[in-house]
Design a protein around this motif. Structure first.
Motif, PDB file in Angstrom:
ATOM      1  N   ARG A   1       2.222 -12.170  -7.307  1.00 34.82           N
ATOM      2  CA  ARG A   1       2.127 -10.796  -8.061  1.00 34.82           C
ATOM      3  C   ARG A   1       1.185 -10.022  -7.563  1.00 34.82           C
ATOM      4  O   ARG A   1       1.396  -8.669  -7.326  1.00 34.82           O
ATOM      5  N   ILE A   2      -0.101 -10.574  -7.375  1.00 35.61           N
ATOM      6  CA  ILE A   2      -0.882  -9.541  -7.005  1.00 35.61           C
ATOM      7  C   ILE A   2      -0.797  -9.165  -5.493  1.00 35.61           C
ATOM      8  O   ILE A   2      -1.130  -7.858  -5.222  1.00 35.61           O
ATOM      9  N   ASP A   3      -0.431  -9.994  -4.846  1.00 33.23           N
ATOM     10  CA  ASP A   3      -0.019  -9.589  -3.473  1.00 33.23           C
ATOM     11  C   ASP A   3       0.876  -8.771  -3.018  1.00 33.23           C
ATOM     12  O   ASP A   3       0.642  -7.433  -2.582  1.00 33.23           O
ATOM     13  N   THR A   4       2.001  -9.166  -4.269  1.00 42.18           N
ATOM     14  CA  THR A   4       2.956  -7.891  -4.173  1.00 42.18           C
ATOM     15  C   THR A   4       2.807  -6.632  -4.619  1.00 42.18           C
ATOM     16  O   THR A   4       3.079  -5.549  -4.025  1.00 42.18           O
ATOM     17  N   PHE A   5       2.062  -6.511  -5.695  1.00 42.71           N
ATOM     18  CA  PHE A   5       1.673  -5.209  -6.218  1.00 42.71           C
ATOM     19  C   PHE A   5       0.506  -4.613  -5.769  1.00 42.71           C
ATOM     20  O   PHE A   5       0.316  -3.287  -5.800  1.00 42.71           O
ATOM     21  N   VAL A   6      -0.592  -5.249  -5.199  1.00 42.73           N
ATOM     22  CA  VAL A   6      -1.796  -4.530  -4.677  1.00 42.73           C
ATOM     23  C   VAL A   6      -2.059  -4.718  -3.201  1.00 42.73           C
ATOM     24  O   VAL A   6      -2.171  -4.002  -2.652  1.00 42.73           O
ATOM     25  N   VAL A   7      -1.812  -6.084  -2.919  1.00 38.65           N
ATOM     26  CA  VAL A   7      -2.364  -6.271  -1.451  1.00 38.65           C
ATOM     27  C   VAL A   7      -1.449  -5.616  -0.360  1.00 38.65           C
ATOM     28  O   VAL A   7      -1.679  -5.127   0.613  1.00 38.65           O
ATOM     29  N   ALA A   8      -0.274  -5.849  -0.840  1.00 41.09           N
ATOM     30  CA  ALA A   8       0.860  -5.732   0.256  1.00 41.09           C
ATOM     31  C   ALA A   8       1.054  -4.106   0.219  1.00 41.09           C
ATOM     32  O   ALA A   8       1.601  -3.307   1.256  1.00 41.09           O
ATOM     33  N   TYR A   9       0.533  -3.082  -0.704  1.00 41.78           N
ATOM     34  CA  TYR A   9       0.734  -1.978  -0.731  1.00 41.78           C
ATOM     35  C   TYR A   9      -0.312  -1.024   0.134  1.00 41.78           C
ATOM     36  O   TYR A   9      -1.414  -1.035  -0.166  1.00 41.78           O
ATOM     37  N   THR A  10       0.335  -0.546   1.135  1.00 37.79           N
ATOM     38  CA  THR A  10      -0.753   0.364   2.186  1.00 37.79           C
ATOM     39  C   THR A  10       0.133   1.759   2.077  1.00 37.79           C
ATOM     40  O   THR A  10       0.804   2.015   2.697  1.00 37.79           O
ATOM     41  N   PRO A  11      -0.821   2.854   1.621  1.00 40.41           N
ATOM     42  CA  PRO A  11      -0.354   3.968   1.705  1.00 40.41           C
ATOM     43  C   PRO A  11      -0.172   4.799   2.932  1.00 40.41           C
ATOM     44  O   PRO A  11      -1.167   4.203   3.857  1.00 40.41           O
ATOM     45  N   PRO A  12       0.638   5.251   3.160  1.00 39.80           N
ATOM     46  CA  PRO A  12       0.613   5.961   4.600  1.00 39.80           C
ATOM     47  C   PRO A  12      -0.384   6.607   4.953  1.00 39.80           C
ATOM     48  O   PRO A  12      -0.915   7.090   6.038  1.00 39.80           O
ATOM     49  N   TYR A  13      -1.142   7.709   4.166  1.00 38.06           N
ATOM     50  CA  TYR A  13      -2.220   8.404   4.266  1.00 38.06           C
ATOM     51  C   TYR A  13      -3.409   7.839   3.608  1.00 38.06           C
ATOM     52  O   TYR A  13      -3.816   8.429   2.495  1.00 38.06           O
ATOM     53  N   ALA A  14      -3.772   6.660   3.585  1.00 37.45           N
ATOM     54  CA  ALA A  14      -4.929   6.019   3.066  1.00 37.45           C
ATOM     55  C   ALA A  14      -6.455   6.700   3.335  1.00 37.45           C
ATOM     56  O   ALA A  14      -6.676   6.574   4.668  1.00 37.45           O
ATOM     57  N   LEU A  15      -7.022   7.179   2.421  1.00 39.07           N
ATOM     58  CA  LEU A  15      -8.315   7.530   2.817  1.00 39.07           C
ATOM     59  C   LEU A  15      -9.380   6.597   2.680  1.00 39.07           C
ATOM     60  O   LEU A  15     -10.652   6.631   2.965  1.00 39.07           O
ATOM     61  N   GLY A  16      -8.974   5.336   2.019  1.00 45.35           N
ATOM     62  CA  GLY A  16      -9.920   4.259   1.810  1.00 45.35           C
ATOM     63  C   GLY A  16      -9.140   3.301   1.673  1.00 45.35           C
ATOM     64  O   GLY A  16      -7.700   3.214   1.573  1.00 45.35           O
ATOM     65  N   SER A  17      -9.586   2.147   1.118  1.00 51.96           N
ATOM     66  CA  SER A  17      -8.782   0.979   0.482  1.00 51.96           C
ATOM     67  C   SER A  17      -9.053   0.867  -0.896  1.00 51.96           C
ATOM     68  O   SER A  17     -10.217   1.304  -1.501  1.00 51.96           O
TER      69      SER A  17
END
Lengths: 301, 411, 404
Positions: free
Chosen positions: B346-362
């Protein structure tokens, strides 16, 4: 559960099944306003015309009552050097990219909500607080929003922003296509303020035609692609560019509407409530037979 | 069964050294929570416009819902399939689910910006929103869980209502109300039990639909159209391990003899469920050819492998072994691995896998976020402890009484 | 007067429009809207649906100095005022650029139209195909202004509301004087404009070109002499150039007296010499290409023209054969075209063959059937009966040494 006999069990089950089925027609279509009118308006952003003056940023902030320095402060071009995104303090920003054709004249690209024809945010919003209106705008309703930020998760363009530092009444902030101004017969603030009309406001159909004409007339000036004509099922705001859209940091998106897969799964699970009701009936049957068997075992013993 | 087991309140003191630690953790979490309510979400969390959801959704809500699956799986086993031998674990599982869902609801409330509008989904519907479906199902299911738990309350208080002073006059009406409730519930309970199972099936799977709409923002390893199915299968697989996990933990904590004959048998049922989950997960991996992302060592590949290897493959093998089914320590390890694996998923799906297209940081959770999440888990454990001390939840050996079924009326 | 070039002449010169992309916009050949001339979107040959031709209303051309000195463009806004546009100064600059046509597009031969006759004043309008008035004006100015001065701001042209200039003070234009060169546009100096601007063009003393030639590699162009002593106007040489050619910020900051330039790659010899050839057509290569001897200019005459230079022709200078003014063009390759009447006094013995009585009176072409005299005739080409004597006609005298 000895006091309950099998007949009453059956009766109640049937009653519940009927009640659940009766609910179906009224609830299956519940949802937010999501109109795709052929007369919807849009804006054509011609990035080959944009000069990066950022007057649109100023006009937007002024029109939306956001804090802004005076207009002449925008003559400073240094903010362009850093990649910025629309946020809760600025609903639109202009970014600057290297121009392979003219190194002295960088390409500037205005970013704001694309006002998708099939908006992921509208599909996602838990309470239907975001709506697509007939005039093309995708707008947010403060009276409904619960602040869950699912729209931000869903948006393929990463546009909606949230007022994280407000304890009460934080808002989802995004371009509203100047909903109020347009209702008064005015142009969107950014379109009105653009000195070179890099933003052309009109019926989306007309804009796509005009964009195609421009590409046809000046094939050297433009790449043959209207960004937003087909991306994620089409967007009300469309872009023209003189160079590859990838190099201008436009997200590479498919042609299917963003909410497509999610909605089909959702509607599959809830197809007229048939799957849940069937499951309910099935489980009821299992429960009834297992109890039946159990009772018989008890009687035999 | 040699001894007849009957649910009854555990006779222990509430306070213990462990409880004090938990109280401290809870207080720490509540302090940060106060910060969130006074100064906004941004003051306490690392959330921003690029990363709108963090561990409050990933752990408190998504993992919380998954780990409360013990409630509906045991209800399905005990009541729907009518396997009476498992009735002893139904009530603890029910209590866990009830408390778990309460925490989920509270977790959602603090994460949404306008917590005072939490009731909006009841009136304002959006049928196409997976989140709406999750929300409405969780709300109804929580009510169902409370109703399912009511007989435990009536059982505890019928004939024992003894309000002090002026309120004593209400003793008789309340007692009558409880008795009426008990009778009604007895007749209607099957409706709620089935409803609970159906609702769980629906929202456990819809939880998997949630991130589908994020499309290209999701890492392909977790972005799959069968995500709802995988979520449902994993929820079903984690139900029994969660019951085993908490039963053994409670037995250890209260110094009781673990009910290995039930738990061991439950453990045997976990293996095929995990097997089905694994099959679908691997099938998805190979049909969509996402295994290519596992060839390089990155955060996502390590997380995925960990989730699959330690959360599914190893416990699957363990549950198949008769030795594990007999040993409390091994059984606990296997169950804990599944619980951890599903939580990680669940953490992977909701947090780890999520990469915004314009990430200014992590994104990495702030101390505030972690404190609140840990605080919630502490409160959950404390409430569980309090509940089993007050209500007849845990089955204890009791030779004095004649056999009774769960819904029998006392007094 | 050379500086007073007729507009018609200028208007025939196309230009390029620059925004972010260089777009060919040669007036007349630019992909213009069909509706400019046709009333129908789909004209056919038989029914062209022509609009009334504006050319019928030609009122005559006017000289650049007759152009209005200043124009007020736009209106005063909250932050920025209207622009007092130094029109005549720009018209002079346009002589070396796109001409009047650069701004007065599609309008080359008729009375100058107001911009708003075509470009809608309101941004909310029917025809979105062409920009509205404000956009059209801004684009027109910015096309050049951004090119030569990317760092420019709104205040380059507009007066800021509340500034000194806005309160009536006007500064003289500084934009149209070119140091070291008499420019007609200087007459526009003193015209009121919004703000003083320092767009002064600094003409170089010398330009040193690095050419592709093997010998005489560098050509030094004495720019100051040409503009000063010979009083050449800018437009005499510079035409159809981009603004940046003169308004180059980098030039202003660097050494302005000597510029190093490389001749553009891919030009033909004719194109490379076209500017100088107008005056220097009669000069030797070495006039400009110092140290270049004709023989070794790196030009393979035989390969490039099909007329290989033999030992007699090789020492000649180019001008001895290519007598026509202008660049070296193709000339008639027959001997007669240069060596008029040579046959009458040609001593055939120089070829090693003295003609005897029988052949003496034969026409040259009788034996030399090709008129180039390249191929040596043999007996058999005339005499088929093999009755010629064992000895060739005449005496085989020793060949005299050829004087070089």
């Amino acid at each position: 559960m000895k006091s309950q006999n099998r007949r009453s069990f059956l009766k109640t089950s049937t009653a519940i099944t009927v009640a659940a089925t009766g609910l179906t027609p009224s609830t299956a279509h519940a949802g937010p306003t999501n109109i795709l009118s052929p007369d919807r308006m849009g804006v054509l952003v011609d990035t080959t015309v944009c000069i990066g003056c950022r007057n649109c940023e100023w006009a937007c902030k002024t029109a939306h009552g956001l804090e802004t320095p005076p207009l002449d402060a925008y003559e400073d071009r240094t903010p362009l050097a850093k990649m910025r995104r629309p946020d809760e303090t600025a609903l639109t920003v202009v970014n600057q990219y290297e121009n392979p054709k003219e190194p002295d004249l960088p390409i500037t690209v205005k970013v704001q909500c694309m006002h998708c024809d099939h908006p992921a945010c509208v599909s996602a919003c838990i309470v239907g607080a975001i709506a697509k209106h007939a005039n093309g705008e995708v707008v947010w309703d403060t009276d409904k929003c619960i602040g869950c930020r699912y729209c931000m998760v869903a948006c393929p363009f990463q546009v909606p922003a949230f007022e994280y530092h407000k304890a009460l009444g934080p808002r989802i902030m995004k371009c509203d296509f100047c909903s109020e101004r347009r209702a008064d017969g005015k142009l969107p603030a950014c379109v009105e303020s653009c000195p070179v009309e890099a933003l052309t406001y009109g019926r989306r159909e007309d804009l796509v035609r005009i964009a195609k004409e421009r590409i046809k007339r000046s094939p050297d000036r433009y790449v043959e692609h209207i960004y937003g004509e087909a991306e994620v099922g089409g967007t009300s705001w469309c872009y023209l560019a003189g160079t590859d859209f990838d190099s201008l940091q436009f997200p590479k998106l498919g042609l299917n509407p963003a909410p497509g897969v999610s909605e089909s799964i959702q509607h599959g699970i809830f197809a007229y409530f048939v799957p849940p009701v069937s499951l309910y009936a099935l489980l009821g049957a299992v429960m009834w037979t297992s109890r039946h068997r159990h009772d018989e075992e008890e009687e035999q013993s | 069964m040699n001894d007849f087991m009957r649910p009854q309140p555990v006779t222990k003191k509430f306070l213990s050294p462990g409880v004090i630690v938990l109280l401290l953790l809870a207080a720490n979490g509540l302090a940060f929570l106060a910060g969130r309510f006074l100064f906004g979400i941004g003051a306490v969390t690392n959330l921003n416009n690029q990363y709108p959801w963090g561990i409050w959704i990933g752990i408190d809500v998504a993992a919380g819902v998954a780990l409360a699956a013990g409630g509906f799986t045991t209800a399905a086993l005990g009541h729907v399939m009518h396997r009476e031998q498992y009735h002893a674990v139904v009530r603890p599982a029910l209590l866990t689910a009830m408390l778990g869902y309460t925490m989920v609801a509270v977790g959602v409330s603090i994460d949404i910006g306008r917590y005072y509008y939490i009731w909006h989904p009841l009136l304002m519907w959006n049928g196409s929103s997976a989140l709406f479906e999750v929300g409405i199902c969780v709300m109804i299911y929580m009510s169902v869980l409370y109703i399912e738990f009511l007989p435990v309350v009536t059982e505890r208080f019928i004939g024992r209502v003894d309000l002090p002073g002026a309120l004593a006059r209400l003793n008789a009406p309340i007692d009558r109300l409880l008795r009426w409730l008990d009778r009604m519930l007895d007749k209607m309970m099957f409706v709620f039990i089935i409803a609970g199972v159906v609702l769980s099936t629906l929202h456990q799977s819809s939880l998997g639909t949630l991130m589908v709409i994020a499309g290209p923002k999701m890492h392909p390893l977790w972005q799959t159209p069968i995500s709802p199915l995988l979520f449902l299968l994993s929820a079903v697989s984690v139900g029994f391990p969660m019951v085993i996990f908490e039963s053994l933990l409670a037995a250890r904590s209260f110094g009781l003899k673990p009910e290995m004959h039930i738990l061991g048998r439950m453990g045997r049922m976990v293996a095929p469920l995990l097997g089905i989950y694994l099959a679908f997960k691997l099938g998805d991996l190979f049909i969509r050819e996402t295994f290519v992302y596992l060839k390089t060592v990155t955060t996502v590949s390590v997380m995925y492998i960990t989730e699959l290897l330690f959360g599914v493959v190893i416990p699957l093998r363990m549950f198949l072994s008769p030795a594990v089914q007999k040993s409390p320590a091994l059984l606990f390890t296997a169950a804990a691995l599944v619980v951890g694996g599903v939580a990680l998923n669940r953490i992977d799906t909701f947090v780890v896998a999520y990469t915004p297209p314009y990430a200014l940081g992590s994104y990495f959770p702030s101390i505030g976020e972690i404190s609140v999440t840990v605080g919630f888990i502490a409160i959950l454990v404390l409430l569980y402890r309090a509940a089993v001390l007050i209500f007849p939840v845990i089955s204890l050996p009791d030779r004095a009484l004649s056999p009774q079924s769960k819904y029998s009326v006392r007094g | 007067m050379r500086t007073l070039l007729l507009i018609g002449l200028l208007c025939s010169i196309g230009g390029t429009v620059r925004a972010q992309a260089r777009v060919p916009a040669r007036a007349g050949t630019a992909a213009m809207d069909c509706r400019a001339c046709h009333t129908s979107a789909t004209p056919t040959k038989n029914s062209p649906a022509l609009a009334a031709c504006p050319r019928l209303k030609i009122t005559g051309y006017h000289a650049v100095d007759e152009a209005p000195p200043t124009l007020t463009l736009g209106r005063d806004g909250a932050t920025y005022g209207a622009v007092i546009f130094a029109h005549r100064a720009h018209a002079h600059m346009a002589e070396t650029g796109k001409g009047c046509n650069g701004c007065h597009h599609y309008d080359q031969a008729r009375p100058i139209q107001k911009c708003k006759n075509c470009h809608a004043v309101s941004r909310q309008r029917e025809d979105l195909g062409k920009p509205d008035l404000k956009a059209a004006m801004h684009r027109q100015c910015l096309d050049c202004h951004r090119e030569w001065n990317p760092a420019g701001s709104c205040a380059t042209c507009h007066v800021k509301a509340g500034s000194a200039a806005a309160k009536g003070a006007v500064a003289p234009v500084a934009g149209a004087s070119v140091a070291g060169a008499p420019v007609a546009g200087a007459s526009a100096a003193g015209a009121p404009v919004a703000a003083p601007r320092k767009a002064t063009v600094v003409a170089p003393q010398r330009v040193v070109y690095e050419t592709g030639a093997k010998e005489g590699k560098t050509v030094t162009f004495f720019h100051a002499d040409h503009t000063g002593r010979f009083a050449l106007a800018c437009a005499a040489c510079h035409q159809n150039e981009s603004c940046r050619g003169c308004h180059d910020r980098k030039l202003l900051s660097g050494d302005r007296t000597v510029l190093a330039r490389q001749t553009a790659k891919g030009l033909t010899d004719e194109q490379a010499h076209v500017r100088c050839a107008a005056c220097h057509a009669k000069d030797e290569c070495s006039t400009c290409h110092k140290g270049m001897s004709t023989k070794t200019i790196g030009f393979d005459h035989g390969r490039r023209t099909g007329f290989a230079l033999n030992r007699f022709h090789a020492p000649l200078t180019c001008k001895q054969c290519h007598t026509a003014p202008g660049a070296f063009g193709r000339i008639n390759a027959s001997c007669e075209s240069c060596h008029k009447g040579w046959q009458a006094k040609f001593a055939h013995a120089r070829t090693g063959l003295t003609l005897d009585e029988q052949h003496k009176d034969v026409e040259c072409a009788g034996c030399h059937e090709d008129k180039t005299f390249r191929d040596r005739p043999v007996c058999g080409s005339c005499h088929t009966d093999k009755t010629w004597p064992a000895q060739k006609p005449g005496t085989a005298a020793g060949r005299p040494a050829v004087k070089r």
